[in-house]
Design a protein around this motif. Structure first.
Motif, PDB file in Angstrom:
ATOM      1  N   ARG A  11       0.835  -1.196   0.000  1.00  0.00           N
ATOM      2  CA  ARG A  11       0.000   0.000   0.000  1.00  0.00           C
ATOM      3  C   ARG A  11       0.871   1.248   0.000  1.00  0.00           C
ATOM      4  N   LEU A  12       0.411   2.275  -0.711  1.00  0.00           N
ATOM      5  CA  LEU A  12       0.972   3.619  -0.608  1.00  0.00           C
ATOM      6  C   LEU A  12      -0.019   4.479   0.153  1.00  0.00           C
ATOM      7  N   ARG A  13       0.494   5.374   1.012  1.00  0.00           N
ATOM      8  CA  ARG A  13      -0.382   6.204   1.827  1.00  0.00           C
ATOM      9  C   ARG A  13       0.054   7.653   1.764  1.00  0.00           C
ATOM     10  N   LEU A  14      -0.923   8.538   1.604  1.00  0.00           N
ATOM     11  CA  LEU A  14      -0.732   9.973   1.777  1.00  0.00           C
ATOM     12  C   LEU A  14      -1.681  10.404   2.892  1.00  0.00           C
ATOM     13  N   PHE A  15      -1.207  11.211   3.843  1.00  0.00           N
ATOM     14  CA  PHE A  15      -2.142  11.617   4.892  1.00  0.00           C
ATOM     15  C   PHE A  15      -2.044  13.107   5.181  1.00  0.00           C
ATOM     16  N   LEU A  16      -3.185  13.657   5.625  1.00  0.00           N
ATOM     17  CA  LEU A  16      -3.332  15.048   6.027  1.00  0.00           C
ATOM     18  C   LEU A  16      -4.137  15.074   7.320  1.00  0.00           C
ATOM     19  N   GLU A  73      -7.595  19.577  12.706  1.00  0.00           N
ATOM     20  CA  GLU A  73      -8.379  19.449  13.941  1.00  0.00           C
ATOM     21  C   GLU A  73      -8.204  18.036  14.525  1.00  0.00           C
ATOM     22  N   GLY A  74      -9.297  17.350  14.816  1.00  0.00           N
ATOM     23  CA  GLY A  74      -9.203  16.001  15.364  1.00  0.00           C
ATOM     24  C   GLY A  74      -9.274  14.909  14.332  1.00  0.00           C
ATOM     25  N   ASP A  75      -9.128  15.253  13.060  1.00  0.00           N
ATOM     26  CA  ASP A  75      -9.272  14.290  11.969  1.00  0.00           C
ATOM     27  C   ASP A  75      -7.936  13.944  11.335  1.00  0.00           C
ATOM     28  N   THR A  76      -7.792  12.683  10.968  1.00  0.00           N
ATOM     29  CA  THR A  76      -6.696  12.239  10.106  1.00  0.00           C
ATOM     30  C   THR A  76      -7.310  11.679   8.835  1.00  0.00           C
ATOM     31  N   PHE A  77      -6.960  12.284   7.712  1.00  0.00           N
ATOM     32  CA  PHE A  77      -7.461  11.849   6.418  1.00  0.00           C
ATOM     33  C   PHE A  77      -6.345  11.141   5.662  1.00  0.00           C
ATOM     34  N   GLN A  78      -6.702  10.074   4.946  1.00  0.00           N
ATOM     35  CA  GLN A  78      -5.710   9.349   4.173  1.00  0.00           C
ATOM     36  C   GLN A  78      -6.234   9.025   2.787  1.00  0.00           C
ATOM     37  N   ALA A  79      -5.308   8.992   1.839  1.00  0.00           N
ATOM     38  CA  ALA A  79      -5.537   8.383   0.536  1.00  0.00           C
ATOM     39  C   ALA A  79      -4.687   7.124   0.519  1.00  0.00           C
ATOM     40  N   VAL A  80      -5.332   5.966   0.480  1.00  0.00           N
ATOM     41  CA  VAL A  80      -4.642   4.674   0.534  1.00  0.00           C
ATOM     42  C   VAL A  80      -4.775   4.015  -0.830  1.00  0.00           C
ATOM     43  N   LEU A  81      -3.645   3.794  -1.472  1.00  0.00           N
ATOM     44  CA  LEU A  81      -3.596   3.227  -2.819  1.00  0.00           C
ATOM     45  C   LEU A  81      -3.103   1.791  -2.711  1.00  0.00           C
ATOM     46  N   GLN A  82      -3.903   0.817  -3.178  1.00  0.00           N
ATOM     47  CA  GLN A  82      -3.545  -0.590  -3.042  1.00  0.00           C
ATOM     48  C   GLN A  82      -4.240  -1.410  -4.121  1.00  0.00           C
ATOM     49  N   PRO A  83      -3.790  -2.669  -4.326  1.00  0.00           N
ATOM     50  CA  PRO A  83      -4.461  -3.519  -5.316  1.00  0.00           C
ATOM     51  C   PRO A  83      -5.936  -3.673  -4.978  1.00  0.00           C
ATOM     52  N   ALA A  84      -6.763  -3.679  -6.002  1.00  0.00           N
ATOM     53  CA  ALA A  84      -8.207  -3.788  -5.802  1.00  0.00           C
ATOM     54  C   ALA A  84      -8.559  -5.130  -5.182  1.00  0.00           C
ATOM     55  N   ALA A  85      -9.595  -5.128  -4.367  1.00  0.00           N
ATOM     56  CA  ALA A  85     -10.049  -6.357  -3.721  1.00  0.00           C
ATOM     57  C   ALA A  85     -10.575  -7.332  -4.761  1.00  0.00           C
ATOM     58  N   GLY A  86     -10.507  -8.630  -4.448  1.00  0.00           N
ATOM     59  CA  GLY A  86     -11.053  -9.640  -5.342  1.00  0.00           C
ATOM     60  C   GLY A  86     -10.018 -10.330  -6.200  1.00  0.00           C
ATOM     61  N   GLY A  87      -8.786  -9.816  -6.208  1.00  0.00           N
ATOM     62  CA  GLY A  87      -7.733 -10.469  -6.964  1.00  0.00           C
ATOM     63  C   GLY A  87      -7.907 -10.433  -8.468  1.00  0.00           C
ATOM     64  N   GLU A  88      -8.654  -9.469  -8.980  1.00  0.00           N
ATOM     65  CA  GLU A  88      -8.900  -9.392 -10.422  1.00  0.00           C
ATOM     66  C   GLU A  88      -7.946  -8.434 -11.121  1.00  0.00           C
TER      67      GLU A  88
END
Length: 400
Positions: A209-214, A217-232
């Motif tokens: 997985r690759l992660r970018l986070f911002l 306030e009390g929030d942590t936001f992430q963009a998580v890039l990874q292989p799609a589920a299901g193995g397709e």
């Protein structure tokens, strides 16, 4: 009698007089060049000094008079102050007939933040690895995972799972500073809200997985890039939110709310440009430009339930990295959104209603700007024109 030479000189003088007259008319009615001597529009336009005791720096802008259409939101305008004085350049934020309020660093129109469909000014650059050292501005919690080769930062996070051990964390305050005309950082006055992280990334075949986070306030936001589920095959990006309100389980990976998940044309073993932004309560992820964009609205930040951490390494608000992978990163950039301080008497603390020919204008360098917060709305008749380009010094020429 006047000879041919005399007639030629008369025609030449007449031509020069005509050109001079046209230039004077153009200067008076079409366009002119203005020096910017104050710092209220830094870093959009550089004037004045960025630091106490620093030698002032002046850019000159080409101003077009009497535009055919009314100013639009976020456009730059040149004003002639009603009480006299030097012309000033500001940015239009409020239009005739609207209600305006400066609140929490943003400008609210009719009580609401503006949507992403609005044409916005560019965010303000805070970090660029072409000018600033990654080692000085980013904190690595586990240095053995990272190595540096040329313009790349290489990560071996094959043993990392569900932790920040494989992340590089921005180690400076995310404030309303900027980079000056020499690409040196100028410290800000207020902590900024919204941020953008961008980098080029490459990941080895085999998943992870690759992660970018911002954080805000009390929030942590992430963009998580990874292989799609299901193995397709194929890849997907998930935009997620974590805060105390959503922490309903004990395992960290189950405390996160997925706001949206979408397939993206990412390929392992190739370089891609990743961009993750948090702008006015909306998350935006872009892969290789705006053609591949994923957006999620989150409806306002969860306030901090404890005092804010002190500035420094404990207050990381921007980061990137990965888990269970080998990856490379380069072309690392961090921006922040325009931030408007709550000083002055107009449109601060309560809404200000604009008349049918009134505009609300602000300076981009809000903490140093005197604008509609101080002297109120400006009339359409006070708007003399629009700056279209920086024309001097020549090596800094650019369109505005």
């Amino acid at each position: 009698m006047t000879g041919k030479g005399g007639r030629r000189r008369i025609r030449l003088l007449g031509g020069l007089f005509a050109v001079l007259l046209l230039l004077l008319l153009a200067k008076s009615f079409v366009a002119d060049i203005y020096p910017v001597t104050g710092g209220s529009m830094r870093p959009t336009i550089f004037g004045g000094a960025g630091r106490p005791g620093e030698k002032p720096f002046t850019e000159h802008v080409l101003v077009r008079f009497r535009p055919r259409s009314a100013p639009q939101r976020y456009e730059l305008v040149v004003l002639h102050p009603r009480g006299g004085g030097e012309p000033m350049i500001k940015r239009v934020l409020g239009l005739p007939g609207e209600s305006i309020q400066v609140s929490g660093g943003d400008v609210l129109v009719e009580g609401r933040r503006l949507g992403l469909d609005e044409t916005r000014p560019a965010p303000i650059l805070l970090f660029d690895d072409r000018y600033l050292a990654v080692e000085e501005y980013w904190f690595d919690p586990r240095s053995s995972l990272w190595s540096h080769a040329g313009d790349e930062w290489r990560l071996d996070a094959t043993t990392v799972r569900h932790s920040d051990a494989g992340m590089l964390l921005y180690n400076k305050d995310l404030d309303d500073g900027y980079l000056d005309q020499n690409r040196r950082p100028v410290d800000g006055h207020r902590i900024a809200n919204d941020a953008v992280i961008e980098c080029e990334a490459w990941i080895e075949e085999g998943g992870g997985r690759l992660r970018l986070f911002l954080r805000e306030e009390g929030d942590t936001f992430q963009a998580v890039l990874q292989p799609a589920a299901g193995g397709e095959g194929g890849w997907a990006v998930a935009l997620t939110r974590y805060n105390a309100r959503t922490a309903i389980a004990t395992r960290p990976e189950e405390k996160t709310e997925t706001l949206v998940e979408a397939p993206v044309p990412f390929t392992a073993g190739a370089w891609h440009r990743l961009r993750f932004a948090n702008l006015d309560d909306q998350l935006v992820f872009e892969l290789d430009g705006a053609a591949h964009r994923v957006v999620a609205a989150y409806g306002g930040n969860e306030p901090l339930r404890a005092p804010a951490p002190a500035p420094g390494p404990r207050a990381h608000r921007v980061g990137f990295g990965g888990e269970e992978c080998r990856a490379r990163f380069r072309a690392i950039r961090v921006w922040r959104d325009l931030y408007y301080t709550e000083k002055g008497s107009y449109g601060v603390g309560s809404r200000l209603s604009l008349g049918s020919r009134e505009y609300f204008v602000l300076g981009d360098n809000s903490a140093e700007s005197r604008d509609s917060r101080n002297f109120g709305p400006v009339l359409a008749a006070e708007i003399a024109g629009r700056p279209v380009a920086v024309v001097w010094p020549l090596d800094r020429g650019r369109r505005l």
